[in-house]
Design a protein around this motif. Structure first.
Motif, PDB file in Angstrom:
ATOM      1  N   ALA A 133     -21.458 158.443  99.832  1.00  0.00           N
ATOM      2  CA  ALA A 133     -20.711 157.318  99.245  1.00  0.00           C
ATOM      3  C   ALA A 133     -20.207 157.665  97.840  1.00  0.00           C
ATOM      4  O   ALA A 133     -19.090 157.309  97.471  1.00  0.00           O
ATOM      5  CB  ALA A 133     -21.594 156.072  99.196  1.00  0.00           C
ATOM      6  N   ILE A 134     -21.027 158.377  97.073  1.00  0.00           N
ATOM      7  CA  ILE A 134     -20.606 158.796  95.724  1.00  0.00           C
ATOM      8  C   ILE A 134     -19.413 159.732  95.847  1.00  0.00           C
ATOM      9  O   ILE A 134     -18.389 159.560  95.185  1.00  0.00           O
ATOM     10  CB  ILE A 134     -21.766 159.492  94.979  1.00  0.00           C
ATOM     11  N   GLU A 135     -19.555 160.700  96.757  1.00  0.00           N
ATOM     12  CA  GLU A 135     -18.502 161.685  96.990  1.00  0.00           C
ATOM     13  C   GLU A 135     -17.196 161.003  97.411  1.00  0.00           C
ATOM     14  O   GLU A 135     -16.114 161.374  96.969  1.00  0.00           O
ATOM     15  CB  GLU A 135     -18.985 162.666  98.089  1.00  0.00           C
ATOM     16  N   ALA A 136     -17.304 159.979  98.258  1.00  0.00           N
ATOM     17  CA  ALA A 136     -16.131 159.286  98.811  1.00  0.00           C
ATOM     18  C   ALA A 136     -15.612 158.187  97.876  1.00  0.00           C
ATOM     19  O   ALA A 136     -14.751 157.395  98.277  1.00  0.00           O
ATOM     20  CB  ALA A 136     -16.475 158.692 100.172  1.00  0.00           C
ATOM     21  N   ASN A 137     -16.122 158.143  96.663  1.00  0.00           N
ATOM     22  CA  ASN A 137     -15.718 157.114  95.683  1.00  0.00           C
ATOM     23  C   ASN A 137     -15.914 155.688  96.206  1.00  0.00           C
ATOM     24  O   ASN A 137     -15.113 154.803  95.918  1.00  0.00           O
ATOM     25  CB  ASN A 137     -14.258 157.311  95.259  1.00  0.00           C
ATOM     26  N   GLU A 138     -16.974 155.480  96.958  1.00  0.00           N
ATOM     27  CA  GLU A 138     -17.294 154.134  97.431  1.00  0.00           C
ATOM     28  C   GLU A 138     -18.031 153.332  96.364  1.00  0.00           C
ATOM     29  O   GLU A 138     -18.147 152.118  96.467  1.00  0.00           O
ATOM     30  CB  GLU A 138     -18.179 154.195  98.683  1.00  0.00           C
ATOM     31  N   LEU A 139     -18.576 154.030  95.371  1.00  0.00           N
ATOM     32  CA  LEU A 139     -19.220 153.328  94.258  1.00  0.00           C
ATOM     33  C   LEU A 139     -18.215 153.205  93.130  1.00  0.00           C
ATOM     34  O   LEU A 139     -17.622 154.193  92.713  1.00  0.00           O
ATOM     35  CB  LEU A 139     -20.458 154.090  93.760  1.00  0.00           C
ATOM     36  N   LEU A 140     -18.020 151.980  92.696  1.00  0.00           N
ATOM     37  CA  LEU A 140     -17.020 151.727  91.670  1.00  0.00           C
ATOM     38  C   LEU A 140     -17.603 150.839  90.585  1.00  0.00           C
ATOM     39  O   LEU A 140     -18.512 150.061  90.851  1.00  0.00           O
ATOM     40  CB  LEU A 140     -15.810 151.007  92.301  1.00  0.00           C
ATOM     41  N   PRO A 141     -17.057 150.953  89.367  1.00  0.00           N
ATOM     42  CA  PRO A 141     -17.540 150.039  88.339  1.00  0.00           C
ATOM     43  C   PRO A 141     -16.873 148.670  88.442  1.00  0.00           C
ATOM     44  O   PRO A 141     -15.685 148.577  88.707  1.00  0.00           O
ATOM     45  CB  PRO A 141     -17.127 150.728  87.029  1.00  0.00           C
ATOM     46  N   GLU A 168     -16.178 158.118  84.431  1.00  0.00           N
ATOM     47  CA  GLU A 168     -14.766 158.538  84.463  1.00  0.00           C
ATOM     48  C   GLU A 168     -13.853 157.403  84.934  1.00  0.00           C
ATOM     49  O   GLU A 168     -12.802 157.157  84.336  1.00  0.00           O
ATOM     50  CB  GLU A 168     -14.617 159.781  85.357  1.00  0.00           C
ATOM     51  N   THR A 169     -14.264 156.710  85.986  1.00  0.00           N
ATOM     52  CA  THR A 169     -13.442 155.593  86.477  1.00  0.00           C
ATOM     53  C   THR A 169     -13.372 154.485  85.428  1.00  0.00           C
ATOM     54  O   THR A 169     -12.293 153.919  85.175  1.00  0.00           O
ATOM     55  CB  THR A 169     -14.016 155.036  87.805  1.00  0.00           C
ATOM     56  N   ALA A 170     -14.506 154.175  84.813  1.00  0.00           N
ATOM     57  CA  ALA A 170     -14.534 153.115  83.791  1.00  0.00           C
ATOM     58  C   ALA A 170     -13.599 153.478  82.640  1.00  0.00           C
ATOM     59  O   ALA A 170     -12.797 152.646  82.195  1.00  0.00           O
ATOM     60  CB  ALA A 170     -15.960 152.889  83.298  1.00  0.00           C
ATOM     61  N   GLU A 220      -7.882 146.801  71.806  1.00  0.00           N
ATOM     62  CA  GLU A 220      -9.051 146.334  71.072  1.00  0.00           C
ATOM     63  C   GLU A 220     -10.299 146.238  71.948  1.00  0.00           C
ATOM     64  O   GLU A 220     -11.397 146.052  71.426  1.00  0.00           O
ATOM     65  CB  GLU A 220      -8.743 144.984  70.423  1.00  0.00           C
ATOM     66  N   LEU A 221     -10.156 146.351  73.266  1.00  0.00           N
ATOM     67  CA  LEU A 221     -11.325 146.211  74.148  1.00  0.00           C
ATOM     68  C   LEU A 221     -12.099 147.520  74.287  1.00  0.00           C
ATOM     69  O   LEU A 221     -11.529 148.584  74.527  1.00  0.00           O
ATOM     70  CB  LEU A 221     -10.899 145.707  75.528  1.00  0.00           C
ATOM     71  N   THR A 222     -13.413 147.418  74.134  1.00  0.00           N
ATOM     72  CA  THR A 222     -14.297 148.578  74.291  1.00  0.00           C
ATOM     73  C   THR A 222     -14.960 148.548  75.663  1.00  0.00           C
ATOM     74  O   THR A 222     -14.940 147.521  76.349  1.00  0.00           O
ATOM     75  CB  THR A 222     -15.407 148.547  73.222  1.00  0.00           C
ATOM     76  N   VAL A 223     -15.561 149.674  76.057  1.00  0.00           N
ATOM     77  CA  VAL A 223     -16.324 149.714  77.315  1.00  0.00           C
ATOM     78  C   VAL A 223     -17.694 150.343  77.069  1.00  0.00           C
ATOM     79  O   VAL A 223     -17.805 151.357  76.386  1.00  0.00           O
ATOM     80  CB  VAL A 223     -15.561 150.455  78.439  1.00  0.00           C
ATOM     81  N   SER A 224     -18.721 149.698  77.594  1.00  0.00           N
ATOM     82  CA  SER A 224     -20.084 150.223  77.525  1.00  0.00           C
ATOM     83  C   SER A 224     -20.465 150.771  78.897  1.00  0.00           C
ATOM     84  O   SER A 224     -20.238 150.109  79.913  1.00  0.00           O
ATOM     85  CB  SER A 224     -21.069 149.119  77.156  1.00  0.00           C
ATOM     86  N   VAL A 225     -21.019 151.981  78.908  1.00  0.00           N
ATOM     87  CA  VAL A 225     -21.422 152.617  80.165  1.00  0.00           C
ATOM     88  C   VAL A 225     -22.895 152.982  80.075  1.00  0.00           C
ATOM     89  O   VAL A 225     -23.346 153.513  79.051  1.00  0.00           O
ATOM     90  CB  VAL A 225     -20.557 153.872  80.451  1.00  0.00           C
ATOM     91  N   ASN A 226     -23.655 152.679  81.138  1.00  0.00           N
ATOM     92  CA  ASN A 226     -25.083 152.999  81.168  1.00  0.00           C
ATOM     93  C   ASN A 226     -25.304 154.479  81.461  1.00  0.00           C
ATOM     94  O   ASN A 226     -24.684 155.041  82.357  1.00  0.00           O
ATOM     95  CB  ASN A 226     -25.785 152.161  82.245  1.00  0.00           C
ATOM     96  N   LEU A 227     -26.188 155.119  80.696  1.00  0.00           N
ATOM     97  CA  LEU A 227     -26.512 156.530  80.907  1.00  0.00           C
ATOM     98  C   LEU A 227     -27.965 156.645  81.353  1.00  0.00           C
ATOM     99  O   LEU A 227     -28.851 156.046  80.741  1.00  0.00           O
ATOM    100  CB  LEU A 227     -26.371 157.321  79.609  1.00  0.00           C
ATOM    101  N   SER A 228     -28.209 157.440  82.392  1.00  0.00           N
ATOM    102  CA  SER A 228     -29.579 157.649  82.858  1.00  0.00           C
ATOM    103  C   SER A 228     -30.175 158.877  82.164  1.00  0.00           C
ATOM    104  O   SER A 228     -29.457 159.700  81.601  1.00  0.00           O
ATOM    105  CB  SER A 228     -29.590 157.866  84.360  1.00  0.00           C
ATOM    106  N   VAL A 229     -31.484 158.961  82.221  1.00  0.00           N
ATOM    107  CA  VAL A 229     -32.166 160.055  81.541  1.00  0.00           C
ATOM    108  C   VAL A 229     -31.753 161.421  82.101  1.00  0.00           C
ATOM    109  O   VAL A 229     -31.504 162.362  81.341  1.00  0.00           O
ATOM    110  CB  VAL A 229     -33.709 159.866  81.556  1.00  0.00           C
TER     111      VAL A 229
END
Ligand code: C2E
Ligand code: MG
Ligand code: MG
Ligand code: MG
Length: 283
Positions: A35-43, A97-99, A109-118
């Motif tokens: 699913a990750i490979e096929a871009n099925e997960l999106l923000p 990257e998509t975000a 003026e709009l910012t974006v916050s992205v969660n980072l895993s360890v």
């Protein structure tokens, strides 16, 4: 005899439930990499607001997954699985990257916050990859914030602080997510320059009915001010919560009261409807 039968049936039911749970985990885990490979997960993007002016100033990117047979699968289900099997690294880069490319098309003026895993922070070349992502998508570094939790940083404090400082040098903001649950050592707030501290949503709930919680929040706001960090409180669901938090001096917030995670087009609509104050108009 009845009781024994009853007991046995319950055991069988419990085992069946366990098996179903494990089967689902296996199905989800096996489907995840493809699913990750096929871009099925999106923000999707949850709006963030200045609580005093009511203006939207940014969004948080949150991973969403629609599976053709299982339907919507929640991050609370697939993020832990992805963290366990390492898929979280490729998932994290795709969402980032998509975000970045979608938010690059929103008003400046709009910012974006992205969660980072360890695992992503500890991977080789994370700083160079971050830099390349900004270059490819054209998003100015100043419009990106990276969110890490206390649990993430405590896994390898020195190394992670060094990496976060290098990313800060690119011009991106660094945000401490879910503050106040977990370990919350005071030194996490004072040993590192956080551009933003996000207070966990449990405090939005508790502040309304607990004076001690309000006093503690005031102390945290004072520390944040001393350190030069912005504060955002998560999970605001009611008008009462918002009013209490504004009284305490919380500058920024996000939560279902103002809007849940939504598609990027809905963020654009929100921004242009009464300058992003639509959510506040009827409140
Ligand atoms: P988080 O980063 O703390 O994100 C906030 C979570 O609270 C989101 O859940 C959001 O939908 C939810 N939320 C927002 N407003 C409210 C509210 O008013 N009330 C309540 N009860 N909840 C609210 P979500 O989307 O299910 O994500 C859960 C967690 O999964 C996130 O917590 C984050 O830790 C993780 N996650 C999500 N997307 C990603 C990703 O792309 N990468 C990584 N590494 N983790 C992610
Ligand atoms: Mg977050
Ligand atoms: Mg959070
Ligand atoms: Mg959380």
């Amino acid at each position: 005899a009845n009781a024994v039968n009853h007991g046995r049936r319950r055991v069988v039911t419990y085992e069946a439930a366990m098996r179903t749970e494990m089967e689902r985990q296996t199905i989800v885990e096996n489907a995840l990499a493809r699913a990750i490979e096929a871009n099925e997960l999106l923000p999707h993007f949850q709006p963030q607001f200045n609580l005093k002016t009511g203006r939207i100033f940014g969004v948080e990117a949150l991973a969403r997954w629609y599976h053709s047979e299982l339907g919507w699968i929640s991050p609370s289900e697939f993020i832990p699985l992805a963290e366990r099997n390492g898929d979280i690294v490729s998932l994290g880069w795709k969402i980032l990257e998509t975000a970045c490319s979608e938010v690059q098309l929103l008003p400046n003026e709009l910012t974006v916050s992205v969660n980072l895993s360890v695992a992503q922070i500890l991977s080789d070349d994370v700083v160079a990859m971050m830099d390349e992502c900004l270059g490819r998508t054209g998003l100015p570094a100043s419009r990106l914030k990276l969110e890490v939790t206390e649990t993430t940083i405590m896994s390898d404090l020195k190394r992670i602080q060094t990496t976060l400082s290098e990313m800060r040098a690119l011009g991106v903001g660094i945000s401490l997510d879910d503050f106040g649950v977990g370990y919350s050592a005071l030194s996490y707030l004072t040993d590192f320059h956080w551009d933003e501290i996000k207070i966990d949503r449990s405090f939005a709930t508790k502040a309304v009915r607990d004076r001690k919680i309000r006093d503690i929040l005031k102390l945290v706001l004072g520390i944040a001010e001393t350190m030069g960090s912005d504060v955002l409180i998560e999970g605001i669901e009611t008008v009462e919560q918002r009013d209490v938090l504004v009284d305490l001096g919380c500058a920024n917030g996000q939560g279902y009261l103002f809007g849940g995670p939504m598609a990027i087009d809905d963020i654009t609509t929100l921004f242009f409807s009464e300058n992003g104050q639509r959510s506040f108009a009827g409140i």
